[in-house]
Design an enzyme around this catalytic site. Structure first.
Site, PDB file in Angstrom:
ATOM      1  N   ASN A  14       1.735 -40.792 -13.756  1.00  0.00           N
ATOM      2  CA  ASN A  14       2.342 -40.264 -12.533  1.00  0.00           C
ATOM      3  C   ASN A  14       3.842 -40.443 -12.703  1.00  0.00           C
ATOM      4  O   ASN A  14       4.347 -41.552 -12.587  1.00  0.00           O
ATOM      5  CB  ASN A  14       1.827 -41.039 -11.310  1.00  0.00           C
ATOM      6  CG  ASN A  14       2.563 -40.644 -10.036  1.00  0.00           C
ATOM      7  OD1 ASN A  14       3.306 -39.660 -10.009  1.00  0.00           O
ATOM      8  ND2 ASN A  14       2.360 -41.410  -8.969  1.00  0.00           N
ATOM      9  N   LYS A  16       6.170 -39.475 -10.849  1.00  0.00           N
ATOM     10  CA  LYS A  16       6.912 -39.567  -9.587  1.00  0.00           C
ATOM     11  C   LYS A  16       8.133 -38.628  -9.656  1.00  0.00           C
ATOM     12  O   LYS A  16       8.037 -37.570 -10.276  1.00  0.00           O
ATOM     13  CB  LYS A  16       7.281 -41.029  -9.297  1.00  0.00           C
ATOM     14  CG  LYS A  16       6.027 -41.933  -9.386  1.00  0.00           C
ATOM     15  CD  LYS A  16       6.219 -43.321  -8.907  1.00  0.00           C
ATOM     16  CE  LYS A  16       4.899 -44.082  -9.045  1.00  0.00           C
ATOM     17  NZ  LYS A  16       4.968 -45.441  -8.551  1.00  0.00           N
ATOM     18  N   HIS A  99      -0.972 -40.833  -2.322  1.00  0.00           N
ATOM     19  CA  HIS A  99      -0.308 -41.957  -2.996  1.00  0.00           C
ATOM     20  C   HIS A  99       0.372 -42.829  -1.934  1.00  0.00           C
ATOM     21  O   HIS A  99       0.885 -42.315  -0.932  1.00  0.00           O
ATOM     22  CB  HIS A  99       0.725 -41.424  -4.005  1.00  0.00           C
ATOM     23  CG  HIS A  99       1.241 -42.504  -4.899  1.00  0.00           C
ATOM     24  ND1 HIS A  99       2.206 -43.393  -4.500  1.00  0.00           N
ATOM     25  CD2 HIS A  99       0.891 -42.866  -6.153  1.00  0.00           C
ATOM     26  CE1 HIS A  99       2.431 -44.255  -5.487  1.00  0.00           C
ATOM     27  NE2 HIS A  99       1.645 -43.951  -6.503  1.00  0.00           N
ATOM     28  N   GLU A 101       3.168 -44.148  -1.809  1.00  0.00           N
ATOM     29  CA  GLU A 101       4.561 -43.778  -1.520  1.00  0.00           C
ATOM     30  C   GLU A 101       4.611 -42.609  -0.541  1.00  0.00           C
ATOM     31  O   GLU A 101       5.504 -42.525   0.305  1.00  0.00           O
ATOM     32  CB  GLU A 101       5.297 -43.443  -2.835  1.00  0.00           C
ATOM     33  CG  GLU A 101       5.588 -44.718  -3.622  1.00  0.00           C
ATOM     34  CD  GLU A 101       5.610 -44.551  -5.124  1.00  0.00           C
ATOM     35  OE1 GLU A 101       5.693 -43.412  -5.613  1.00  0.00           O
ATOM     36  OE2 GLU A 101       5.531 -45.587  -5.817  1.00  0.00           O
ATOM     37  N   GLU A 171      -4.852 -48.403  -6.101  1.00  0.00           N
ATOM     38  CA  GLU A 171      -3.504 -48.883  -6.376  1.00  0.00           C
ATOM     39  C   GLU A 171      -3.081 -49.885  -5.303  1.00  0.00           C
ATOM     40  O   GLU A 171      -2.631 -49.489  -4.214  1.00  0.00           O
ATOM     41  CB  GLU A 171      -2.513 -47.715  -6.378  1.00  0.00           C
ATOM     42  CG  GLU A 171      -2.811 -46.669  -7.434  1.00  0.00           C
ATOM     43  CD  GLU A 171      -1.565 -45.912  -7.864  1.00  0.00           C
ATOM     44  OE1 GLU A 171      -1.429 -45.669  -9.048  1.00  0.00           O
ATOM     45  OE2 GLU A 171      -0.714 -45.592  -6.998  1.00  0.00           O
ATOM     46  N   GLY A 177       5.059 -50.836  -9.267  1.00  0.00           N
ATOM     47  CA  GLY A 177       6.478 -50.930  -9.641  1.00  0.00           C
ATOM     48  C   GLY A 177       7.054 -52.328  -9.512  1.00  0.00           C
ATOM     49  O   GLY A 177       8.265 -52.517  -9.553  1.00  0.00           O
ATOM     50  N   SER A 217       1.538 -51.307 -12.192  1.00  0.00           N
ATOM     51  CA  SER A 217       2.116 -52.030 -13.333  1.00  0.00           C
ATOM     52  C   SER A 217       1.219 -52.052 -14.562  1.00  0.00           C
ATOM     53  O   SER A 217       1.183 -53.032 -15.303  1.00  0.00           O
ATOM     54  CB  SER A 217       2.517 -53.452 -12.908  1.00  0.00           C
ATOM     55  OG  SER A 217       3.483 -53.395 -11.868  1.00  0.00           O
TER      56      SER A 217
HETATM   57  P1  13P Z   1       3.747 -48.387 -11.734  1.00  0.00           P
HETATM   58  O1  13P Z   1       2.852 -48.208 -12.936  1.00  0.00           O
HETATM   59  O2  13P Z   1       5.170 -48.074 -12.015  1.00  0.00           O
HETATM   60  O3  13P Z   1       3.523 -49.728 -11.111  1.00  0.00           O
HETATM   61  O4  13P Z   1       3.289 -47.296 -10.654  1.00  0.00           O
HETATM   62  C1  13P Z   1       1.960 -47.179 -10.347  1.00  0.00           C
HETATM   63  C2  13P Z   1       1.755 -45.953  -9.541  1.00  0.00           C
HETATM   64  O5  13P Z   1       2.163 -45.889  -8.401  1.00  0.00           O
HETATM   65  C3  13P Z   1       1.081 -44.818 -10.174  1.00  0.00           C
HETATM   66  O6  13P Z   1       0.726 -43.855  -9.258  1.00  0.00           O
END
Ligand code: 13P
Length: 257
Positions: A14, A16, A99, A101, A171, A177, A217
């Site tokens: 992903n 982003k 997601h 976010e 997640e 992150g 992560s």
């Molecule tokens: P990270 O791997 O950067 O922690 O992000 C995970 C994520 O949100 C994937 O959709």
């Protein structure tokens, strides 16, 4: 683990809001990694503006391309939105929905996730539906309740015949992150719970077919132990999917399991 069942391992990136078209081109030109497609599936969910380039450059490969969101209507007066029909038309195969976010910054709710999921399935795209708890919810020991609710509301009124196009990504928000990965036991425990809830929503047999990813992560150093868990069928990878060598390493690791 996918060795014990017929499910594939899905290594999904992903990106982003990262990478422009030039960077996408460079990444895909370097993504020359061999993997057994019977066993491993590779997906990159890129920004809308990179879909054209990404789809073009993966035309003759078994790397799949997806978007990170879409609207629930096929067209109409929704300035700034992209519909599942539009994604389908340009050849995208997957779309991430719900997601954390998007839930946090763009008012996405289980209800809108459900509307989007219905629209995505109607347009024969595959959906990666994200669920996960906050740190506070984990500390309050309500993780499973939160996940159950997200699944039951998000997957409401979905027909069993569409299950083949649904992937769930667990997640935990506190692990996204932050460099804090859930332990393999924590991740497996919730993914097992997810499979049980999917069994209640659909049937036990159907639930066994659904891919459940872990995200938060995930990187080359920790992906093997995660991918080997009984109810975890791959990863939804953010930061580490931006680095082509690391992404390739994770694909090779999945291929070797
Ligand atoms: P990270 O791997 O950067 O922690 O992000 C995970 C994520 O949100 C994937 O959709």
């Amino acid at each position: 683990m996918s060795v014990l069942n017929k499910r594939k391992i899905l290594v999904a990136g992903n990106w982003k809001m990262n990478n422009n078209n030039k960077e996408t081109e460079a990444f895909l030109e370097n993504l020359n990694v061999e993997f057994n497609n019977e066993k491993v599936e590779v997906l990159l969910c890129v920004p809308y503006t990179n879909l054209g380039v990404a789809l073009n450059l993966t035309k003759n490969s078994n790397v799949k391309i997806g978007a990170q969101n879409c609207h629930f209507k096929e067209n109409g007066a929704y300035t700034g939105e992209i519909s599942p029909l539009m994604l389908k038309e340009i050849g995208a195969e997957y779309v991430i929905l719900g997601h954390s976010e998007r839930r946090e910054y763009f008012n996405e709710t289980d209800e809108t996730v459900n509307l989007k999921l219905q629209a995505v399935l109607k347009n024969e795209l595959k959906a990666v539906v994200c669920v996960g708890e906050t740190l506070k919810q984990r500390e309050d020991k309500i993780t499973k309740e939160i996940i159950s609710m997200q699944l039951k509301k998000g997957l409401k009124n979905i027909l069993e015949e569409h299950v083949k196009n649904i992937i769930i990504a667990y997640e935990p928000i506190w692990a996204i992150g932050t460099g804090k990965t859930a332990s393999k036991e924590q991740a497996q425990e919730v993914c097992e719970h997810i499979r049980n809830v999917l069994g209640e929503i659909f049937s036990k047999e159907k639930a066994e077919e659904i891919l459940i990813l872990y995200g938060g992560s995930v990187k080359a150093v920790n992906c093997e132990e995660i991918f080997k868990q009984k109810d975890i069928d791959g990863g939804l990878i953010g930061g580490a999917s931006l680095n082509v060598s690391e992404f390739k390493e994770m694909i090779s690791i999945a291929n070797g399991i």
